[in-house]
Design an enzyme around this catalytic site. Structure first.
Site, short mmCIF file in Angstrom:
data_model
loop_
_atom_site.label_atom_id
_atom_site.label_comp_id
_atom_site.label_asym_id
_atom_site.label_seq_id
_atom_site.Cartn_x
_atom_site.Cartn_y
_atom_site.Cartn_z
N HIS A 36 0.84 -1.20 0.00
CA HIS A 36 0.00 0.00 0.00
C HIS A 36 0.87 1.25 0.00
O HIS A 36 2.05 1.22 0.38
CB HIS A 36 -0.91 0.01 1.23
N GLU A 95 -2.18 -7.32 7.13
CA GLU A 95 -0.87 -7.13 7.76
C GLU A 95 -0.73 -7.98 9.02
O GLU A 95 -1.73 -8.34 9.66
CB GLU A 95 -0.65 -5.65 8.09
#
Length: 198
Positions: free
Chosen positions: A13, A93
């Protein structure tokens, strides 16, 4: 780990507000900065130049906001409807548990013994109430086993998660995995036992 004839284009990201402040995000989230949004657009343009029929690629993202926003911006640059982006929680994550939202200095001060233990063995040792590298590896193996793509798949994930996925596909040691970069701008092409930077 990957089906034959499948190539994954893996990116992290874009930069977030907490990245700028040095705060561990993990399962928490913070918005993309303007720089992070531009990084996402740049990645989309790079993929559009590199891939034939990029608009037909499958795009899969972590469901966390920073990754999903990045994936949607990439999709727009590829000429795709952002609604085409699929999500899979196995790409999220690593969880930093009690450390999330804290800076490294705060963690070292508040959890000195736990920080040293995890630094010495990230594969088996998790932050308090968090995940170890081996836990992330288990869910990534499950994801890759279920992956059914003939052709290209664009994957938007995170720093630690992307590092571990690259290590698993490249059959790297823990030391090698731990030394891999986590740059927001990089795109990696992954295939069976191969990982190359675009």
């Amino acid at each position: 780990m990957l089906p034959a004839e499948t190539s994954i284009y893996l990116l992290r990201h874009g930069q977030t507000q907490w990245n700028v402040k040095g705060r561990y995000q993990g399962g928490l989230d913070s918005p993309l900065t303007e720089k992070g949004k531009q990084q996402a657009r740049d990645s989309g343009r790079k993929l559009a130049r590199h891939l034939n029929n990029a608009s037909r690629c499958q795009i899969v993202s972590s469901p966390q906001g920073r990754a999903l926003h990045t994936a949607e911006l990439v999709a727009l640059e590829l000429g795709c409807d952002p609604q085409c982006v699929q999500t899979d929680p196995r790409l999220k994550e690593i969880s930093f548990g009690e450390w999330e939202g804290k800076t490294m200095d705060e963690i070292k001060r508040e959890y000195p013994d736990e920080f040293v233990a995890r630094t010495n063995d990230r594969w088996r040792v998790a932050p308090p109430q968090g995940e170890s590298y081996s836990g992330v590896a288990t869910r990534l193996k499950s994801w890759s086993h279920d992956l059914v793509v003939s052709g290209h798949c664009i994957v938007v994930s995170h720093g630690c998660t992307g590092r571990i996925l690259r290590g698993l596909i490249g059959d790297l040691s823990l030391q090698e995995i731990s030394s891999l970069d986590e740059a927001h701008e990089n795109i990696y092409r992954l295939s069976n036992e191969s990982c190359e930077l675009l």
